[in-house]
Design an enzyme around this catalytic site. Structure first.
Site, PDB file in Angstrom:
ATOM      1  N   HIS A  75       0.841  -1.207   0.000  1.00 59.83           N
ATOM      2  CA  HIS A  75       0.000   0.000   0.000  1.00 59.83           C
ATOM      3  C   HIS A  75       0.877   1.258   0.000  1.00 59.83           C
ATOM      4  O   HIS A  75       0.649   2.182  -0.783  1.00 59.83           O
ATOM      5  CB  HIS A  75      -0.914  -0.028   1.228  1.00 59.83           C
ATOM      6  CG  HIS A  75      -1.739   1.211   1.439  1.00 59.83           C
ATOM      7  ND1 HIS A  75      -3.106   1.239   1.242  1.00 59.83           N
ATOM      8  CD2 HIS A  75      -1.396   2.462   1.844  1.00 59.83           C
ATOM      9  CE1 HIS A  75      -3.559   2.459   1.502  1.00 59.83           C
ATOM     10  NE2 HIS A  75      -2.542   3.225   1.887  1.00 59.83           N
ATOM     11  N   GLU A  76       1.876   1.278   0.863  1.00 64.07           N
ATOM     12  CA  GLU A  76       2.738   2.473   0.954  1.00 64.07           C
ATOM     13  C   GLU A  76       3.510   2.692  -0.343  1.00 64.07           C
ATOM     14  O   GLU A  76       3.590   3.810  -0.854  1.00 64.07           O
ATOM     15  CB  GLU A  76       3.707   2.353   2.131  1.00 64.07           C
ATOM     16  CG  GLU A  76       3.044   2.373   3.500  1.00 64.07           C
ATOM     17  CD  GLU A  76       2.054   3.500   3.672  1.00 64.07           C
ATOM     18  OE1 GLU A  76       2.282   4.601   3.151  1.00 64.07           O
ATOM     19  OE2 GLU A  76       1.011   3.278   4.310  1.00 64.07           O
ATOM     20  N   HIS A  86       1.558   4.205  -3.097  1.00 65.10           N
ATOM     21  CA  HIS A  86       1.450   5.671  -3.075  1.00 65.10           C
ATOM     22  C   HIS A  86       2.558   6.283  -3.937  1.00 65.10           C
ATOM     23  O   HIS A  86       2.358   7.306  -4.589  1.00 65.10           O
ATOM     24  CB  HIS A  86       1.547   6.214  -1.645  1.00 65.10           C
ATOM     25  CG  HIS A  86       0.262   6.121  -0.884  1.00 65.10           C
ATOM     26  ND1 HIS A  86      -0.923   6.646  -1.351  1.00 65.10           N
ATOM     27  CD2 HIS A  86      -0.033   5.584   0.333  1.00 65.10           C
ATOM     28  CE1 HIS A  86      -1.889   6.426  -0.466  1.00 65.10           C
ATOM     29  NE2 HIS A  86      -1.376   5.774   0.561  1.00 65.10           N
ATOM     30  N   TYR A 108      -4.303  14.277  -2.967  1.00 66.18           N
ATOM     31  CA  TYR A 108      -4.649  13.546  -1.737  1.00 66.18           C
ATOM     32  C   TYR A 108      -5.716  14.298  -0.956  1.00 66.18           C
ATOM     33  O   TYR A 108      -5.512  14.707   0.179  1.00 66.18           O
ATOM     34  CB  TYR A 108      -3.385  13.343  -0.901  1.00 66.18           C
ATOM     35  CG  TYR A 108      -3.474  12.159   0.037  1.00 66.18           C
ATOM     36  CD1 TYR A 108      -3.602  10.863  -0.444  1.00 66.18           C
ATOM     37  CD2 TYR A 108      -3.429  12.341   1.413  1.00 66.18           C
ATOM     38  CE1 TYR A 108      -3.677   9.790   0.412  1.00 66.18           C
ATOM     39  CE2 TYR A 108      -3.501  11.264   2.279  1.00 66.18           C
ATOM     40  CZ  TYR A 108      -3.623   9.989   1.770  1.00 66.18           C
ATOM     41  OH  TYR A 108      -3.698   8.926   2.630  1.00 66.18           O
ATOM     42  N   GLU A 129      -6.052   6.561  -2.239  1.00 67.82           N
ATOM     43  CA  GLU A 129      -6.064   5.540  -1.184  1.00 67.82           C
ATOM     44  C   GLU A 129      -6.500   4.184  -1.741  1.00 67.82           C
ATOM     45  O   GLU A 129      -5.926   3.145  -1.409  1.00 67.82           O
ATOM     46  CB  GLU A 129      -7.022   5.960  -0.068  1.00 67.82           C
ATOM     47  CG  GLU A 129      -6.352   6.707   1.047  1.00 67.82           C
ATOM     48  CD  GLU A 129      -5.212   5.893   1.639  1.00 67.82           C
ATOM     49  OE1 GLU A 129      -5.436   4.744   2.030  1.00 67.82           O
ATOM     50  OE2 GLU A 129      -4.085   6.404   1.700  1.00 67.82           O
ATOM     51  N   ASP A 158      -9.497  13.937   7.885  1.00 69.03           N
ATOM     52  CA  ASP A 158      -8.823  12.910   7.082  1.00 69.03           C
ATOM     53  C   ASP A 158      -8.771  13.333   5.610  1.00 69.03           C
ATOM     54  O   ASP A 158      -9.023  12.533   4.708  1.00 69.03           O
ATOM     55  CB  ASP A 158      -9.548  11.563   7.268  1.00 69.03           C
ATOM     56  CG  ASP A 158      -8.891  10.413   6.524  1.00 69.03           C
ATOM     57  OD1 ASP A 158      -7.657  10.446   6.340  1.00 69.03           O
ATOM     58  OD2 ASP A 158      -9.614   9.478   6.134  1.00 69.03           O
ATOM     59  N   HIS A 185      -9.585   7.915   3.711  1.00 67.32           N
ATOM     60  CA  HIS A 185      -9.513   6.520   4.160  1.00 67.32           C
ATOM     61  C   HIS A 185     -10.897   5.923   4.406  1.00 67.32           C
ATOM     62  O   HIS A 185     -11.015   4.766   4.791  1.00 67.32           O
ATOM     63  CB  HIS A 185      -8.682   6.408   5.443  1.00 67.32           C
ATOM     64  CG  HIS A 185      -7.236   6.717   5.248  1.00 67.32           C
ATOM     65  ND1 HIS A 185      -6.728   7.985   5.360  1.00 67.32           N
ATOM     66  CD2 HIS A 185      -6.195   5.917   4.912  1.00 67.32           C
ATOM     67  CE1 HIS A 185      -5.420   7.953   5.124  1.00 67.32           C
ATOM     68  NE2 HIS A 185      -5.080   6.720   4.848  1.00 67.32           N
TER      69      HIS A 185
END
Lengths: 350, 83
Positions: free
Chosen positions: A168-169, A172, A183, A192, A265, A270
């Protein structure tokens, strides 16, 4: 322009960046200046995927990962002390070794499933820092590298535990080098979601699972045993990943009717990612087989096709998946699966 | 002095907040330093935590990973000691 330049500030309007570039905080000022330079260059090339860097790698190095893991030793200075570089033996620290392996698993997916040499398509070295801060229950992508906390001993365990979190990271970073989705709000939720999709695909590819065998969970095994929940998010059934006395219930919607409007957020990035997440799950299970093959290829084509604007909304992304399915597979079951999936989550495709 | 910290974002997107009403000179000093530093109006990095620190009604915004030492210490203490 150096394509490795972090673009995390590119979502900030230029007038604000110019203000930040004069900030008394040197880190803020430096980041803003870098972004102003990067943005000026990126604006001229936005219609195309960001080009790869000049070929600095020897031919033998093409198609191989270049991983480095650093140890922050519970501090917050990045990247920290270098503890394991490409080809070096495992250390005695399982967190370091998990990060190294997770970088490799992510590199493998992009190379073998999509023919992409690292997340930028040009052999970008993959960097990860572990043991960030004390009791730090988070992981993030800072525009240049991945950063992992050890968990807070209360809600979260070590963030290197689930391989899909590592994927996931890094995804990005893939988004940063391709569609560069802002974002914030719907484009942020898509950013996301793309990270969840490719994070899940990293896990499925590593385990050799078909769409019907995958758990479609994000962060399975990350919660402390005291928490009532199996994972952070469920692509199969958004809103069902956890239900805990302290944390409350998983707030993710799986349909546009339940889209959450919030300023927190970054506009619920998310939370509302549950909607496009579920659409991908529906495409993958409708088509069957390995999700990184046709479904993953369609999403990959959308991200690398150069047609998405940074502020893309759900309906525009959905329309792009329809176009990508048609371009690659014609008028077959793929485009039908894509149309059906977006209809099921209430996102128009026209 | 009333200090409230709200943390949003993060990989999990799970919000946390806590508040203290304090006479502790260390906390008050940190709070004054944070107030003087002002807000960082950037949107933050993917999956980074976002923080709102409200000090006697004035709200300061900041985000990981570029917290100042005062912001980091104040956030940690309020989330730990506050209710």
């Amino acid at each position: 322009m150096n394509p490795h330049t972090p673009v995390f500030c590119s979502i900030v309007p230029p007038h604000l960046l110019e203000h930040l570039a004069r900030s008394s905080n040197p880190a803020v000022a430096a980041a803003a200046r870098r972004t102003l330079i990067a943005d000026a260059s990126a604006r001229t090339s936005r219609v195309l995927p960001l080009p790869g860097s000049a070929p600095t790698l020897a031919p033998a190095d093409v198609g191989r990962p270049h991983r480095t893991v650093y140890d922050c030793e519970r501090g917050t200075e990045l990247p920290g002390v270098r503890v394991r570089a490409e080809g070096e033996d495992a250390t005695g620290d399982s967190t370091v070794n998990r990060a190294y392996a997770g970088l490799g698993a992510t590199f493998d997916l992009f190379l073998k499933a999509f023919g992409r040499d690292s997340i930028d398509g040009a052999g970008l070295p993959l960097l990860a820092s572990v043991h960030y801060d004390e009791n730090y229950g988070n992981a993030f992508w800072n525009g240049e590298q991945m950063v992992f906390g050890d968990g807070d001993d209360e809600i979260f365990l070590d963030f290197t535990l689930p391989v899909d979190v590592i994927g996931h990271e890094l995804a990005h970073g893939f988004t940063q080098y391709t569609a560069n989705l802002e974002y914030f709000s719907q484009s942020g939720a898509l950013n996301e979601s793309v990270s969840d999709v490719f994070g899940s695909l990293v896990k499925q590819y590593a385990l050799g699972q078909g769409a019907d065998q995958a758990d479609w969970l994000i962060g399975e095994g990350l919660f402390h045993p005291n928490v009532q929940g199996t994972a952070l998010r469920s692509m199969k059934a958004p809103g069902t990943a956890y239900d805990d006395d302290v944390l409350g219930k998983d707030p993710q919607p799986g349909h546009m009717d339940d889209y959450v409007r919030t300023s927190r957020d970054n506009g619920g990035v998310h939370i509302n990612s549950g909607i496009p997440n579920h659409a991908f799950y529906l495409v993958a299970t409708e088509l069957g087989g390995k999700a990184w093959e046709r479904p993953g290829q369609i999403w990959y084509d959308v991200m690398t096709g150069g047609t998405l604007a940074p502020e893309t909304r759900f309906s525009e992304f959905a329309a792009a998946t329809v176009a990508a399915a048609k371009a690659r597979y014609g008028d077959g079951e793929e485009i039908q699966a894509v149309l059906k999936a977006w209809a099921a989550v209430g996102v128009p495709t026209d | 002095m009333r200090i409230r910290v709200r943390r949003t974002g993060g990989f999990a997107g799970i919000e946390r907040s806590a508040e203290v009403d304090t006479a502790d000179p260390d906390l008050r000093s940190l709070a004054r330093e944070v107030l003087a530093g002002g807000s960082d109006e950037r949107r933050g990095v993917p999956d980074g935590f976002l923080y709102e620190i409200a000090i006697d009604g004035v709200t300061i915004r900041c985000c990981d990973p570029d917290l100042t030492a005062a912001q980091r210490t104040l956030i940690t203490r309020v989330l730990k000691e506050g209710a």
